[in-house]
Write a protein that holds these residues in place. Sequence first.
Motif, short mmCIF file in Angstrom:
data_model
loop_
_atom_site.label_atom_id
_atom_site.label_comp_id
_atom_site.label_asym_id
_atom_site.label_seq_id
_atom_site.Cartn_x
_atom_site.Cartn_y
_atom_site.Cartn_z
N UNK A 255 65.56 -64.49 14.12
CA UNK A 255 66.49 -64.61 13.00
C UNK A 255 66.77 -63.27 12.34
N UNK A 256 65.72 -62.47 12.18
CA UNK A 256 65.91 -61.14 11.61
C UNK A 256 66.79 -60.28 12.51
N UNK A 257 66.54 -60.37 13.81
CA UNK A 257 67.35 -59.60 14.77
C UNK A 257 68.81 -60.01 14.70
N UNK A 258 69.06 -61.32 14.67
CA UNK A 258 70.45 -61.80 14.61
C UNK A 258 71.15 -61.32 13.34
N UNK A 259 70.48 -61.48 12.20
CA UNK A 259 71.08 -61.09 10.94
C UNK A 259 71.30 -59.57 10.88
N UNK A 260 70.34 -58.82 11.40
CA UNK A 260 70.47 -57.36 11.43
C UNK A 260 71.64 -56.94 12.30
N UNK A 261 71.83 -57.64 13.41
CA UNK A 261 72.96 -57.34 14.28
C UNK A 261 74.28 -57.58 13.59
N UNK A 262 74.37 -58.68 12.85
CA UNK A 262 75.61 -58.99 12.12
C UNK A 262 75.87 -57.97 11.01
N UNK A 263 74.80 -57.56 10.34
CA UNK A 263 74.95 -56.68 9.18
C UNK A 263 74.93 -55.19 9.54
N UNK A 264 74.59 -54.86 10.79
CA UNK A 264 74.45 -53.46 11.15
C UNK A 264 73.27 -52.82 10.46
N UNK A 265 72.17 -53.57 10.36
CA UNK A 265 70.97 -53.15 9.64
C UNK A 265 69.93 -52.65 10.65
N UNK A 266 69.45 -51.43 10.47
CA UNK A 266 68.48 -50.85 11.41
C UNK A 266 67.12 -51.54 11.40
N UNK A 267 66.89 -52.43 10.46
CA UNK A 267 65.65 -53.21 10.49
C UNK A 267 65.53 -53.98 11.79
N UNK A 268 66.67 -54.21 12.42
CA UNK A 268 66.67 -54.92 13.69
C UNK A 268 66.06 -54.14 14.83
N UNK A 269 65.92 -52.83 14.70
CA UNK A 269 65.35 -52.03 15.78
C UNK A 269 63.90 -52.44 16.05
N UNK A 270 63.05 -52.32 15.05
CA UNK A 270 61.65 -52.70 15.25
C UNK A 270 61.52 -54.20 15.45
N UNK A 271 62.31 -55.00 14.74
CA UNK A 271 62.22 -56.45 14.89
C UNK A 271 62.51 -56.86 16.33
N UNK A 272 63.44 -56.18 17.00
CA UNK A 272 63.74 -56.47 18.40
C UNK A 272 62.55 -56.15 19.29
N UNK A 273 61.93 -55.00 19.04
CA UNK A 273 60.71 -54.64 19.78
C UNK A 273 59.63 -55.67 19.55
N UNK A 274 59.41 -56.03 18.32
CA UNK A 274 58.31 -56.94 17.97
C UNK A 274 58.55 -58.34 18.52
N UNK A 275 59.81 -58.78 18.51
CA UNK A 275 60.11 -60.10 19.08
C UNK A 275 59.70 -60.15 20.54
N UNK A 276 59.98 -59.08 21.27
CA UNK A 276 59.63 -59.07 22.69
C UNK A 276 58.12 -59.04 22.91
N UNK A 277 57.41 -58.32 22.05
CA UNK A 277 55.95 -58.35 22.12
C UNK A 277 55.44 -59.77 21.94
N UNK A 278 55.97 -60.46 20.95
CA UNK A 278 55.50 -61.81 20.64
C UNK A 278 55.83 -62.78 21.76
N UNK A 279 57.00 -62.64 22.36
CA UNK A 279 57.35 -63.49 23.50
C UNK A 279 56.37 -63.25 24.64
#
Length: 252
Positions: A15-39
Motif C-alpha cells: 500500500x505504501x509503495x502504491x501510494x508513493x508511486x501515485x504521489x511521486x514520493x521517494x518513501x517508496x524506494x525503501x518500501x519497495x525494497x522492504x516489500x520484496x524482503x518480506x515476500x
Amino acid sequence: MAAENIDDVVDGLAGIVREAGRAGDRVGYFAALYRQVTVEVRTAIHGGLFDDGARMDRFDTHFGNRYFEAYDAWRRDRSGPRCWRKAFGLLDDADTVIVQHLILGVNAHINLDLAIAAARTSPGEAIHALRRDFLLINDILARVALAVQDSVGALSPLLSLLDQVGARTDERILDFSVRRSREEAWYNAVLLAGQNEQEREATIERLDIRAAVLARLVARPGGLVRPALQLIRSTESDDVPAVITHLDNAVE
C-alpha cells in the motif's frame, strides 16, 4: 497501521509503495525494497526453511510494525526514532541519490529495529533458540538489498564511481556495512532480551543515537565521495514513480 501477521506486513508495504508511486514520493524506494524482503521471508516460512515458521511470522510482524510505527509517526508530526527521522527527512532532498535513500532505510531497520523485534519475539533465554532463524532472515535481507542495489545501476549510470572512490565494495556502501550491522544486531538482540524495561529503554536510545550518526555519514559523506555523488545524481532518473516501479520489480 499495525500488522497482525506477515501477510498484513506485505499488504501494508504494498500500500505504501502504491501510494508513493501515485504521489511521486521517494518513501517508496525503501518500501519497495522492504516489500520484496518480506515476500522472500514469507516464501521461506511457507517452504519450511526456518526451524519455527510461526515464530518467524511473529518476528517479521514485530519487525514490520517497527517500520510502520516510524512511518506513521513521521507522517503525523515528524516524530519517531532519530535514525528514521534522518531517513525520512531526506525524501524531499533532490541531491540525495537513490542508493542513499535505500541505505538510510536499511540502516535504521537493521541497526535499530532488527534487534528490538528479535528480543520481543523471544525474550529472556528463549533468544538463544532464535539464532539460526535470525541469521537466515538476515541473509535474506542482505541478499535482497544487494539485488536491489545492483538494479539501481540501470537508473544511476555513473553509480560505478562509488567503486572508484572506495565507497561501494561488496556489502559496504558509503560508511554503512550490512554485514557488520547484521552481526551487531544479533549481539544487541541478546542484550535486549535479558534486560529489564529500564535497561531496554537505555539500550534502545543508544542504538537509535548510533544509527542516527551512521545515517548522517551516509547522507553527507566527505572526501571524494561527495563530488562522486553529485555526478551520479546528475545522471539519475528524476521520474520517481518509474524508479519505484523499477525497484519494486528488482527481485521478482
